[in-house]
Scaffold this motif. Sequence first.
Motif, mmCIF file in Angstrom:
data_model
loop_
_atom_site.group_PDB
_atom_site.id
_atom_site.type_symbol
_atom_site.label_atom_id
_atom_site.label_comp_id
_atom_site.label_asym_id
_atom_site.label_seq_id
_atom_site.Cartn_x
_atom_site.Cartn_y
_atom_site.Cartn_z
ATOM 1 N N ALA A 1 37.976 49.488 35.908
ATOM 2 C CA ALA A 1 37.199 48.388 36.147
ATOM 3 C C ALA A 1 38.032 47.440 36.977
ATOM 4 N N VAL A 2 39.571 47.784 36.630
ATOM 5 C CA VAL A 2 40.640 46.703 37.460
ATOM 6 C C VAL A 2 40.417 47.175 38.856
ATOM 7 N N ILE A 3 40.234 48.519 39.197
ATOM 8 C CA ILE A 3 40.261 49.130 40.606
ATOM 9 C C ILE A 3 38.979 48.530 41.324
ATOM 10 N N ALA A 4 37.678 48.473 40.446
ATOM 11 C CA ALA A 4 36.793 48.114 41.079
ATOM 12 C C ALA A 4 36.665 46.519 41.405
ATOM 13 N N GLN A 5 37.263 45.904 40.743
ATOM 14 C CA GLN A 5 37.280 44.562 40.733
ATOM 15 C C GLN A 5 38.365 44.042 41.724
ATOM 16 N N TRP A 6 39.353 44.614 41.816
ATOM 17 C CA TRP A 6 40.590 44.060 42.475
ATOM 18 C C TRP A 6 41.164 44.852 43.818
ATOM 19 N N HIS A 7 40.977 46.059 43.908
ATOM 20 C CA HIS A 7 41.757 46.838 44.879
ATOM 21 C C HIS A 7 41.033 46.783 46.016
ATOM 22 N N GLY A 8 42.047 46.116 46.918
ATOM 23 C CA GLY A 8 41.436 46.200 48.320
ATOM 24 C C GLY A 8 40.995 44.788 48.394
ATOM 25 N N LYS A 9 40.930 43.783 47.273
ATOM 26 C CA LYS A 9 40.540 42.528 47.701
ATOM 27 C C LYS A 9 41.858 41.715 48.087
ATOM 28 N N GLY A 10 41.427 41.038 49.264
ATOM 29 C CA GLY A 10 42.680 40.615 49.767
ATOM 30 C C GLY A 10 43.717 41.547 50.132
ATOM 31 N N ARG A 11 45.034 41.155 49.844
ATOM 32 C CA ARG A 11 46.095 42.135 49.924
ATOM 33 C C ARG A 11 46.386 42.713 48.470
ATOM 34 N N ASN A 12 45.549 42.738 47.597
ATOM 35 C CA ASN A 12 45.892 43.385 46.340
ATOM 36 C C ASN A 12 45.428 44.950 46.106
ATOM 37 N N HIS A 13 46.648 45.600 45.625
ATOM 38 C CA HIS A 13 46.604 47.192 45.693
ATOM 39 C C HIS A 13 46.873 47.276 44.121
ATOM 40 N N VAL A 14 45.713 48.104 43.631
ATOM 41 C CA VAL A 14 45.899 48.567 42.152
ATOM 42 C C VAL A 14 46.812 49.742 41.974
ATOM 43 N N ALA A 15 47.617 49.707 40.840
ATOM 44 C CA ALA A 15 48.410 51.061 40.697
ATOM 45 C C ALA A 15 47.899 51.672 39.276
ATOM 46 N N ILE A 16 48.006 52.917 39.344
ATOM 47 C CA ILE A 16 47.420 53.849 37.954
ATOM 48 C C ILE A 16 48.998 53.682 37.494
ATOM 49 N N THR A 17 48.940 53.286 35.837
ATOM 50 C CA THR A 17 50.061 52.551 35.086
ATOM 51 C C THR A 17 50.211 53.074 33.630
ATOM 52 N N PRO A 18 50.400 54.344 33.563
ATOM 53 C CA PRO A 18 50.796 54.714 32.278
ATOM 54 C C PRO A 18 52.291 54.423 31.849
ATOM 55 N N ARG A 19 52.347 53.418 31.047
ATOM 56 C CA ARG A 19 53.811 52.949 30.729
ATOM 57 C C ARG A 19 54.964 54.047 30.759
ATOM 58 N N PHE A 20 54.882 54.802 29.667
ATOM 59 C CA PHE A 20 55.868 55.910 29.842
ATOM 60 C C PHE A 20 55.372 56.796 28.460
ATOM 61 N N ALA A 21 55.955 58.299 28.602
ATOM 62 C CA ALA A 21 55.202 59.188 27.684
ATOM 63 C C ALA A 21 55.331 58.878 26.262
ATOM 64 N N ILE A 22 56.232 58.032 25.836
ATOM 65 C CA ILE A 22 56.421 57.710 24.508
ATOM 66 C C ILE A 22 55.280 56.969 24.091
ATOM 67 N N THR A 23 54.681 56.094 25.062
ATOM 68 C CA THR A 23 53.465 55.133 24.708
ATOM 69 C C THR A 23 52.367 56.040 24.995
ATOM 70 N N SER A 24 52.073 56.951 25.533
ATOM 71 C CA SER A 24 50.859 57.656 25.845
ATOM 72 C C SER A 24 50.624 59.033 25.131
ATOM 73 N N THR A 25 49.409 59.318 24.374
ATOM 74 C CA THR A 25 49.293 60.175 23.603
ATOM 75 C C THR A 25 48.986 61.561 24.869
#
Length: 437
Positions: free
Chosen positions: A185-209
């Motif tokens: 949803a964030v990518i659809a709404q914001w990526h490429g809007k103005g100079r906004n770029h969205v990054a895929i952001t898994p925080r780190f392996a400890i906080t992701s199953t």
Amino acid sequence: MSAVLYRGRLLSFYRAPLSVDDNDSYLYEADGALLVEHGRIVACGDFTAVRSASPDDIEVVDHRPHLILPGLIDTHVHFPQMQVIGSYAANLLEWLDTYTFPEECRFVETAHAERIATHFFDEFFRQGTTTAVAYLSVHKASADAFFAENLRRGSLMIAGKVMMDRNAPQGLLDSPQLGYEETRAVIAQWHGKGRNHVAITPRFAITSTPAQMEATQALAREFPDLHIQTHLSENLAEIDYTCSLYPEAIDYTDIYSRYGLLGRKTLLGHAIHLSDREADAISEAGAIAVHCPTSNLFLGSGLFPMKKYQKRDKPVRIAVATDIGGGSSYSMLRTMDEAYKIQQLLGERLNPLESFYLMTRGNAEALSLEDRIGTLEPGTDADFIVMDASATPAMALKMEVVKTLAEELFLLQTLGDDRSVVETYVSGRPMKPVATM
Ligand code: GUN
Ligand code: ZN
């Protein structure tokens, strides 16, 4: 927006300097001019030449005797940690649990996220930083506040809603499905809007199953052009804990490899304690080790072996960053001062030309964005800053004996901060906020 000519001493890098005498690695114009129109740099060079090729009635903004440089780039910061900076903790994991996770919970509130967003852009522009790569909080509200504010400010920002589904307070957890859907949803709404770029952001392996890592892998496959950011090998206890959560992986780096997350647009925050095998794997993937010196010292995480990584047969690509709020300064000048000291402790040299290259073109290359930012080359976005190496009495005194450009840059790095930033231009507009308190 009509054209404007900016006069001053221009400095822009063509490539990484090989030594402190590598004068072919950069453009320096002692009396230079930048012609800017519609948010882009149109011409860059000697003042008389650029002036004579410009319209007769062109407006000239005279920044002499100051330096004009590309806007600084910060490749790893945490938007929801502006009120975490300066928190007293023994180490990374204590700092996360005691201060950072509780503070990030507040970003479920739109009003709080919006308030911090105005401070974020003010502070980065005050420091001469015109592009940042930011971790947002887990909440979509934080992404909406950040990207909406940047649409008003007009800077090139890369940022991502953090994905995290375990080992943190309930108020900070999504789930494999929710993290996937909200990132889309964030990518659809914001990526490429103005100079906004969205990054895929898994925080780190400890906080992701593992299930969330699979969802991240699906996003990386669906959106192969997006940047991916995560943390790697920052702290010894973190490494042990991480490896215990993924016993099938050979090492920490292998966890991210297994989920297809290592590539040329992957930013690996910290990456201090890598084995040779890990450094090889990162080098082969072309991923970036992001050095965050003030944070590494503040949290006692370790000494980043920058030169060792660069000098390997299979070199590791490097970027530099503040890591606010584990980092202790918003200033990229202060950041490079600490990077210099870390290399000193490791018996290595980091020369001032390389520091300024890293903060500008080097970080742009690490982001694969050197055709847009990080230089003063015609055709690129007009993000540039004006720097004064005599900004304080102590700096002015030292400047009396400075003879070379490299010495001036080293002085800026050693004693400079936001006071040395005379103006910050974002898309050709002056944006340094006037200090009010
Ligand atoms: N590792 C996981 N999250 C974080 C964070 O917010 N800051 C730092 N320095 N390391 C992390
Ligand atoms: Zn971080």
